[in-house]
Design an enzyme around this catalytic site. Structure first.
Site, short mmCIF file in Angstrom:
data_model
loop_
_atom_site.label_atom_id
_atom_site.label_comp_id
_atom_site.label_asym_id
_atom_site.label_seq_id
_atom_site.Cartn_x
_atom_site.Cartn_y
_atom_site.Cartn_z
N LYS A 19 0.80 -1.15 0.17
CA LYS A 19 0.02 -0.13 0.25
C LYS A 19 0.86 1.22 0.07
O LYS A 19 1.71 1.51 0.88
CB LYS A 19 -1.21 -0.17 1.29
N LYS A 59 -2.31 -1.60 -3.69
CA LYS A 59 -3.16 -0.42 -3.74
C LYS A 59 -2.17 0.61 -3.92
O LYS A 59 -1.39 0.87 -2.95
CB LYS A 59 -3.90 -0.53 -2.28
C1 PBG Z 1 -7.59 3.33 5.71
C2 PBG Z 1 -7.64 3.38 4.21
C3 PBG Z 1 -7.60 4.49 3.35
C4 PBG Z 1 -7.99 3.80 2.20
C5 PBG Z 1 -8.67 2.49 2.34
N1 PBG Z 1 -8.29 2.14 3.69
C6 PBG Z 1 -7.07 5.56 3.38
C7 PBG Z 1 -5.57 5.81 3.80
O1 PBG Z 1 -4.89 4.96 3.68
O2 PBG Z 1 -5.43 7.04 3.92
C8 PBG Z 1 -8.16 4.45 0.57
C9 PBG Z 1 -9.18 3.81 -0.01
C10 PBG Z 1 -9.50 4.83 -1.30
O3 PBG Z 1 -8.98 5.77 -1.54
O4 PBG Z 1 -10.48 4.51 -1.99
N2 PBG Z 1 -6.18 3.56 6.23
#
Ligand code: PBG
Length: 324
Positions: free
Chosen positions: A194, A248
């Site tokens: 991520k 992601k």
């Molecule tokens: C929580 C999380 C996030 C997303 C999914 N889980 C935001 C982040 O990491 O700031 C993003 C999902 C999206 O942008 O659709 N940590």
């Protein structure tokens, strides 16, 4: 045991999601669950996606399921007055998120895969994904809270808890806790690879999870890091017992997705994030053009090796028959 391959085979809906040969069965629709009754609030920047209270959510999921969307990802949006520095609300069994899991499983049973987001950012008053001590996001104490959140979701009946925080060691900690508590058929999807992406903007607005200070650069991956770092994160989570490995965001990282899919032996998911969704929704009002874009994007994810695609387009793609 920290790896139980049977978890991914436990229900027909899980098998269809992970091992089915159609695009439709591989889709997961994200939902933002809020406190209250009758709430159906459009989200800025994400046309078609609403914050919904449990009663409205149940109807939406029912309708989506009738069109073939059999997997959901739930994010609990926490009211400001319930946020604190320990993210307490995130593991309170009485919360609307927990109620949503209970009621969805009661209504759909094994015909629906219910995934829940496990992170601190929606429930901390500072908006960070971990506990903050003296201005720093600490790791090991945050993992203890993540374990509590994951246990509470397992207790409510989630099929998969989805660790999106990027703290080190959380996969093995959650897996060990599940074994200890007897949750031997609850799955764990790890947001393994991520990135600290600029494509999460609309989500943070929807989930009320923007950091009050600083950023997520000390835990989410540097966008400049290469394949070695991606493979490291993915293989560590695989060894620690993740049942699904996620990459992601999606579109800027199709190469990474292919690399990870070629490396790990577990199913791989991709998250087509909020900023990617907003790009397409803002690109055109013409339905036929949008259909072609969405189908092209979903096709690219599958070609790059995704078994599972988490996408805000799932509903449109299913209801309009864009994918089979
Ligand atoms: C929580 C999380 C996030 C997303 C999914 N889980 C935001 C982040 O990491 O700031 C993003 C999902 C999206 O942008 O659709 N940590």
């Amino acid at each position: 045991m920290n790896i139980r391959p049977r978890i991914n085979r436990w229900t027909a809906a899980r098998r269809d999601l992970l091992f089915g040969d159609s695009v439709l069965t591989s889709l997961v629709q994200p939902h933002f669950v809020v406190h209250g009754v009758g709430v159906d609030e459009p989200i800025r920047g994400m046309p078609g996606i609403h914050q919904q209270s449990v009663d409205v959510l149940l109807k939406t999921v029912e309708e989506d399921a009738s069109h073939g969307v059999r997997a959901v990802m739930l994010f609990g949006v926490v009211d400001a007055e319930h946020k604190d520095e320990h993210a307490t609300h995130a593991h309170e069994a009485s919360s609307h998120l927990h109620q949503a899991v209970l009621k969805l499983k009661a209504a759909h049973g094994e015909d629906l895969v219910v995934m829940t987001d496990v992170c601190l950012c929606t429930a901390t008053d500072h908006g960070h994904c971990g506990l903050v001590h003296e201005g720093e996001i600490v790791n090991d104490a945050s993992v203890e809270v993540l374990v509590n959140i994951a246990l509470s979701h397992a207790e409510a009946g989630a099929d998969y808890v989805c660790a999106s925080d990027m703290m080190d060691g959380r996969v093995s900690a959650i897996r060990t806790a599940f074994e200890g508590a007897g949750y031997t058929n609850t799955g764990l999807m790890s947001y393994s690879v991520k990135y600290a992406s600029s494509f999460y903007g609309p989500f943070r607005h929807a989930a009320h999870s923007s950091p009050e200070f600083g950023d997520r650069a000390t835990h989410q991956m540097d966008v400049r890091s290469g394949y070695a770092e991606a493979v490291l994160e993915a293989t560590m989570d695989e060894a620690e017992g993740a049942d699904i490995i996620m990459v992601k965001p999606g579109l800027p990282y199709l190469d990474v997705l292919r690399k990870v899919a070629d490396t790990v032996a577990r199913p791989v998911a991709v998250y087509n994030v909020s900023g990617e969704y907003a790009m397409i929704m803002n690109a055109t009002d013409d339905e036929a053009s949008r259909q072609r874009m969405v189908v092209e994007v979903l096709t690219a994810f599958k070609r790059a090796g995704a078994d599972v695609v988490v996408t805000y387009h799932a509903r449109d793609a299913a209801r309009n028959g864009w994918v089979q």
